[in-house]
Design a protein around this motif. Structure first.
Motif, PDB file in Angstrom:
ATOM      1  N   GLY A 234      -7.085  -2.040   4.354  1.00 24.77           N
ATOM      2  CA  GLY A 234      -6.067  -1.145   4.906  1.00 24.77           C
ATOM      3  C   GLY A 234      -5.794   0.049   4.030  1.00 24.77           C
ATOM      4  O   GLY A 234      -4.829   0.755   4.255  1.00 24.77           O
ATOM      5  N   ALA A 235      -6.621   0.277   3.004  1.00 29.56           N
ATOM      6  CA  ALA A 235      -6.312   1.359   2.067  1.00 29.56           C
ATOM      7  C   ALA A 235      -6.301   2.706   2.782  1.00 29.56           C
ATOM      8  O   ALA A 235      -7.338   3.154   3.260  1.00 29.56           O
ATOM      9  CB  ALA A 235      -7.339   1.377   0.952  1.00 29.56           C
ATOM     10  N   PRO A 236      -5.141   3.303   2.880  1.00 27.24           N
ATOM     11  CA  PRO A 236      -5.083   4.571   3.572  1.00 27.24           C
ATOM     12  C   PRO A 236      -5.398   5.720   2.636  1.00 27.24           C
ATOM     13  O   PRO A 236      -5.509   5.533   1.431  1.00 27.24           O
ATOM     14  CB  PRO A 236      -3.624   4.636   4.029  1.00 27.24           C
ATOM     15  N   ASN A 237      -5.540   6.888   3.204  1.00 27.70           N
ATOM     16  CA  ASN A 237      -5.705   8.074   2.380  1.00 27.70           C
ATOM     17  C   ASN A 237      -4.433   8.285   1.582  1.00 27.70           C
ATOM     18  O   ASN A 237      -3.388   7.741   1.896  1.00 27.70           O
ATOM     19  CB  ASN A 237      -5.976   9.279   3.289  1.00 27.70           C
ATOM     20  N   LEU A 238      -4.502   9.101   0.557  1.00 31.50           N
ATOM     21  CA  LEU A 238      -3.395   9.154  -0.378  1.00 31.50           C
ATOM     22  C   LEU A 238      -2.310  10.152  -0.016  1.00 31.50           C
ATOM     23  O   LEU A 238      -1.341  10.280  -0.708  1.00 31.50           O
ATOM     24  CB  LEU A 238      -3.930   9.465  -1.774  1.00 31.50           C
ATOM     25  N   VAL A 239      -2.511  10.897   1.014  1.00 31.24           N
ATOM     26  CA  VAL A 239      -1.495  11.901   1.332  1.00 31.24           C
ATOM     27  C   VAL A 239      -0.992  11.691   2.747  1.00 31.24           C
ATOM     28  O   VAL A 239      -1.767  11.652   3.691  1.00 31.24           O
ATOM     29  CB  VAL A 239      -2.072  13.321   1.190  1.00 31.24           C
ATOM     30  N   ALA A 240       0.284  11.510   2.865  1.00 31.63           N
ATOM     31  CA  ALA A 240       0.890  11.391   4.192  1.00 31.63           C
ATOM     32  C   ALA A 240       1.449  12.741   4.603  1.00 31.63           C
ATOM     33  O   ALA A 240       1.800  13.548   3.763  1.00 31.63           O
ATOM     34  CB  ALA A 240       2.010  10.363   4.167  1.00 31.63           C
ATOM     35  N   GLU A 241       1.472  12.960   5.879  1.00 26.50           N
ATOM     36  CA  GLU A 241       2.130  14.167   6.352  1.00 26.50           C
ATOM     37  C   GLU A 241       3.622  13.954   6.223  1.00 26.50           C
ATOM     38  O   GLU A 241       4.176  13.017   6.774  1.00 26.50           O
ATOM     39  CB  GLU A 241       1.786  14.413   7.823  1.00 26.50           C
TER      40      GLU A 241
ATOM     41  N   THR B 199     -11.445  -2.792  -5.101  1.00 22.48           N
ATOM     42  CA  THR B 199     -10.416  -3.627  -4.499  1.00 22.48           C
ATOM     43  C   THR B 199     -10.691  -3.796  -3.017  1.00 22.48           C
ATOM     44  O   THR B 199     -10.765  -2.829  -2.289  1.00 22.48           O
ATOM     45  CB  THR B 199      -9.026  -2.968  -4.677  1.00 22.48           C
TER      46      THR B 199
ATOM     47  N   GLN C  54      -0.414   5.437  -4.753  1.00 23.46           N
ATOM     48  CA  GLN C  54      -1.414   6.256  -5.432  1.00 23.46           C
ATOM     49  C   GLN C  54      -1.908   5.628  -6.727  1.00 23.46           C
ATOM     50  O   GLN C  54      -2.386   6.341  -7.591  1.00 23.46           O
ATOM     51  CB  GLN C  54      -0.826   7.638  -5.709  1.00 23.46           C
TER      52      GLN C  54
ATOM     53  N   LYS D  30       1.442  10.379   9.523  1.00 24.05           N
ATOM     54  CA  LYS D  30       0.002  10.378   9.739  1.00 24.05           C
ATOM     55  C   LYS D  30      -0.699  10.243   8.402  1.00 24.05           C
ATOM     56  O   LYS D  30      -0.440  11.010   7.472  1.00 24.05           O
ATOM     57  CB  LYS D  30      -0.427  11.665  10.434  1.00 24.05           C
ATOM     58  N   VAL D  31      -1.557   9.264   8.287  1.00 22.73           N
ATOM     59  CA  VAL D  31      -2.322   9.060   7.065  1.00 22.73           C
ATOM     60  C   VAL D  31      -3.789   9.100   7.459  1.00 22.73           C
ATOM     61  O   VAL D  31      -4.256   8.241   8.181  1.00 22.73           O
ATOM     62  CB  VAL D  31      -1.980   7.717   6.403  1.00 22.73           C
ATOM     63  N   LYS D  32      -4.458  10.120   6.987  1.00 23.99           N
ATOM     64  CA  LYS D  32      -5.821  10.396   7.432  1.00 23.99           C
ATOM     65  C   LYS D  32      -5.776  10.535   8.952  1.00 23.99           C
ATOM     66  O   LYS D  32      -5.059  11.363   9.451  1.00 23.99           O
ATOM     67  CB  LYS D  32      -6.780   9.293   6.964  1.00 23.99           C
TER      68      LYS D  32
ATOM     69  N   TYR E 275       1.201   5.897  11.679  1.00 22.91           N
ATOM     70  CA  TYR E 275       1.996   4.721  11.361  1.00 22.91           C
ATOM     71  C   TYR E 275       3.432   4.972  11.815  1.00 22.91           C
ATOM     72  O   TYR E 275       3.946   6.091  11.653  1.00 22.91           O
ATOM     73  CB  TYR E 275       1.994   4.433   9.860  1.00 22.91           C
TER      74      TYR E 275
ATOM     75  N   LEU F 125       0.816  -1.216   0.000  1.00 20.46           N
ATOM     76  CA  LEU F 125       0.000   0.000   0.000  1.00 20.46           C
ATOM     77  C   LEU F 125       0.844   1.258   0.000  1.00 20.46           C
ATOM     78  O   LEU F 125       0.321   2.346   0.152  1.00 20.46           O
ATOM     79  CB  LEU F 125      -0.909   0.002   1.235  1.00 20.46           C
TER      80      LEU F 125
ATOM     81  N   PRO G  89       1.533   6.740   1.094  1.00 15.96           N
ATOM     82  CA  PRO G  89       0.596   5.719   0.601  1.00 15.96           C
ATOM     83  C   PRO G  89       0.619   5.647  -0.922  1.00 15.96           C
ATOM     84  O   PRO G  89       0.801   6.651  -1.599  1.00 15.96           O
ATOM     85  CB  PRO G  89      -0.762   6.219   1.098  1.00 15.96           C
TER      86      PRO G  89
ATOM     87  N   GLY H 190     -12.528   5.783   1.273  1.00 18.49           N
ATOM     88  CA  GLY H 190     -11.455   6.735   1.552  1.00 18.49           C
ATOM     89  C   GLY H 190     -10.673   7.209   0.351  1.00 18.49           C
ATOM     90  O   GLY H 190      -9.626   7.805   0.489  1.00 18.49           O
TER      91      GLY H 190
ATOM     92  N   ASP I 244      -9.558  -3.877  -0.121  1.00 20.54           N
ATOM     93  CA  ASP I 244      -8.307  -3.623   0.584  1.00 20.54           C
ATOM     94  C   ASP I 244      -8.613  -2.808   1.823  1.00 20.54           C
ATOM     95  O   ASP I 244      -8.659  -1.596   1.796  1.00 20.54           O
ATOM     96  CB  ASP I 244      -7.378  -2.850  -0.360  1.00 20.54           C
TER      97      ASP I 244
ATOM     98  N   LEU J 115      -1.344   8.101 -14.058  1.00 20.73           N
ATOM     99  CA  LEU J 115      -0.921   8.750 -12.823  1.00 20.73           C
ATOM    100  C   LEU J 115      -0.218  10.052 -13.176  1.00 20.73           C
ATOM    101  O   LEU J 115       0.988  10.137 -13.136  1.00 20.73           O
ATOM    102  CB  LEU J 115       0.037   7.845 -12.036  1.00 20.73           C
TER     103      LEU J 115
ATOM    104  N   ARG K  89      -7.841  13.354  -9.264  1.00 22.31           N
ATOM    105  CA  ARG K  89      -7.272  12.784 -10.481  1.00 22.31           C
ATOM    106  C   ARG K  89      -8.000  13.304 -11.711  1.00 22.31           C
ATOM    107  O   ARG K  89      -7.395  13.602 -12.725  1.00 22.31           O
ATOM    108  CB  ARG K  89      -7.392  11.269 -10.460  1.00 22.31           C
TER     109      ARG K  89
ATOM    110  N   GLU L   7     -10.496   0.645  -8.678  1.00 21.89           N
ATOM    111  CA  GLU L   7      -9.705   0.766  -7.460  1.00 21.89           C
ATOM    112  C   GLU L   7     -10.618   0.682  -6.235  1.00 21.89           C
ATOM    113  O   GLU L   7     -10.290   0.072  -5.238  1.00 21.89           O
ATOM    114  CB  GLU L   7      -8.966   2.096  -7.485  1.00 21.89           C
TER     115      GLU L   7
END
Lengths: 321, 232
Positions: free
Chosen positions: B165-172, B161, A320, A290-292, A296, A225, A318, B86, B163, B120, B94, B158
């Motif tokens: 555990g699919a997290p959001n697409l943006v990490a801090e 799927t 994309q 932090k994801v959402k 982690y 992921l 994550p 999510g 899944d 992408l 996109r 997508e």
């Protein structure tokens, strides 16, 4: 006449240049051939040797044995200085052997590694390193050696120098070097026998020792992921999927064909700022992301310079697609 | 997408797509319905240029909600276990990114190649983002239609799927500090190991083992394992 002399000099210089370039360009294929041969020698040769491993303030001598018996590959690695820990490998099964149950319980359980690579990742190596084969031979552990040098093309990886047995290309010495030439880690054989009389009993845990039970060799593969927004040239994921470890931890593995970086990601409740630890050539970095609404814990471990770990930890995100 | 067509609400919407639009001005929430109708048409592969414009100008939050409901319908049809979605926001991002990228694509790139590369757009190399050519302007309506449809379908897949555990697409992401303190691992031995350090030891060993299987030097790299701190 003057024109003729000029042309003569010009063509002479041109020929010398071309011959120089062609000889330089031969070094990489030669080096790759030697590295490929070295990799294969670890699987195909029988050997029983003692080597010294040194990094930072630690020096350990170890004994390594390997043989093929009945089509099965046996290998053992014994720590000669410390707790007499032994690691056995029978094909792709790994067994840890400790002097007693007390020591065994102090150790984290071994998780079986994944199938061994038996070839050289030449495409990745070429992207990350310039390679030279040494012109002169030397002697290590009483055997003639040829040297292969890998010089990093950027600051994101270390340099390597290998001394291979001239006859069978077995690795007899390996130095890992910073870009300024400082030695980070050395492995050097002091003796080695390529015709050992090994039997399968040599790869059975000794009486009184404590052997960790064998674990299945098929690790759980899970969807990856995660991704990197940037990677140093030549680095890519070794496995397309992630590997699931205990407690919901996912593991990824990056490699440039020589250096490896392991990535561990797990859910956490605690925010953690970035911290970097090191021992010799090994660097470990940790931080939370932090994801959402989920935190982690990201841990990276690898034999690469600190800035590589630092930078990779900031571009991990994550997936994309 | 086939499942969506068979009996799903949005299929009915698309069937009456044109006639519904004529009467939309009489309805209180006509704008919202238009957008949903366009979205439905796109799922059915029947989107017109007008549909695309509606989507571009539409309320992304409303579209996200609708996408989620489509997703739930698909789940029910496929008897999938509930999954965390999510991803709606990113899907709309996109769609928008697709349109933005279209406006800046180099002329030498063929349509076929472009549609593949546009999957992408946010990971495209920067040098690809060149100026738009005149013939590309002429083809823009076709190109936008094709690319947006492609992206939405991709997004739909997508969403399917399973899944969890699919997290959001943006990490801090923070940039590392310049004065990062590097602690020698050996110091871990000097302190009573806490849970974090036990975990780190485990990772160090795991790394050494995997590295040993990757770099073609037999078990020799595992020699590092014995140097790692092990107190508990």
């Amino acid at each position: 006449m003057r024109l003729f002399s000029f042309l003569h000099i010009f063509f002479t210089v041109l020929c010398l240049t071309i011959s120089g370039v062609s000889s330089a360009s031969n070094t990489t294929p030669d080096a790759l051939h030697l590295l490929r041969s070295m990799t294969q020698s670890f699987s195909t040769l029988s050997y029983d040797g003692v080597f010294v491993h040194s990094e930072a303030m630690n020096i350990n001598s170890m004994r390594v044995r390997h043989d093929l018996m009945g089509g099965v590959e046996y290998e053992s690695l014994v720590d000669l200085d410390g707790d007499k820990i032994e690691v056995l490998r029978i094909d792709d099964k790994i067994i840890s052997v400790y002097p007693n149950a007390l020591v065994a319980n102090m150790r984290a359980p071994l998780i079986p590694p994944f199938r061994r690579f038996k070839d050289v990742e030449s495409d990745r190596l070429i992207k990350g390193y310039d390679m030279i084969v040494g012109e002169h031979t030397g002697r290590i552990a009483g055997r003639k050696v040829v040297a292969v040098k890998l010089m990093p093309k950027d600051q994101y990886r270390y340099g390597h120098q290998f001394w291979l047995d001239e006859e069978n290309h077995f690795l007899l010495k390996h130095d890992m070097l910073k870009t300024n030439g400082r030695l980070l880690e050395r492995i050097q054989f002091t003796s080695v026998n390529f015709a050992p009389d090994l039997k399968d009993i040599d790869f059975v845990p000794k009486e009184g020792s404590y052997a960790e039970p064998e674990v299945e060799t098929q690790p759980r593969r899970v969807k990856n992921l995660w991704q990197f927004d940037w990677l140093p040239k030549g680095f890519s994921l070794v496995w397309p999927e992630a590997r699931s470890l205990n407690h919901g931890t996912s593991m990824l593995l990056l490699s440039d064909g020589m250096a490896t970086i392991s990535i561990f990601v797990e859910p956490t409740m605690k925010a953690k700022t970035m911290s970097i630890l090191n021992m010799g050539a090994t660097i470990a970095g940790e931080r939370s992301i932090k994801v959402k609404d989920q935190l982690y814990l990201l841990t990276m471990v690898g034999e690469v310079p600190e800035p590589t770990i630092e930078k990779l930890m900031t571009v991990f995100m994550p997936r994309q697609d | 997408m086939t499942a969506l067509k068979s009996g799903s609400p949005q299929n009915d919407c698309s069937r009456d797509h044109d006639s519904t639009r004529e009467n939309d001005s009489l309805q209180e929430n006509n704008g919202s319905e238009d957008v949903l109708s366009s979205l439905s048409a796109m799922f059915d592969g029947e989107a017109t240029q007008q549909d695309l414009e509606q989507l571009i100008d539409g309320d992304s939050a409303e579209l996200s909600r609708q996408l989620e409901s489509y997703h739930l319908i698909q789940q029910a049809l496929h008897k999938d276990s509930p999954v965390a979605v999510g991803l709606e926001d990113s899907l709309m991002l996109r769609v928008r990114a697709e349109i933005n990228v279209d406006a800046s694509f180099p002329e030498e790139q063929g349509l076929e190649e472009r549609s593949v590369n546009n999957l992408l757009p946010f990971v495209l190399p920067s040098e690809r983002k060149a100026t738009r050519s005149t013939w590309r302007v002429a083809l823009s309506s076709v190109a936008v239609a094709a690319s947006v449809a492609f992206v939405v379908i991709l997004g739909g897949n997508e969403l399917l799927t399973p899944d969890t555990g699919a997290p959001n697409l943006v990490a801090e992401v923070r940039t590392p500090s310049e004065s990062m303190v590097v602690t020698p691992l050996a110091e871990l031995d000097e302190n009573a190991l806490q849970v974090d350090n036990v975990r780190l030891q485990h990772y160090l060993r795991q790394h050494a083992e995997q590295a040993a299987m990757t770099v073609g030097q037999g078990m020799i790299p595992m020699a590092r394992v014995v140097s790692y701190p092990v107190k508990e």
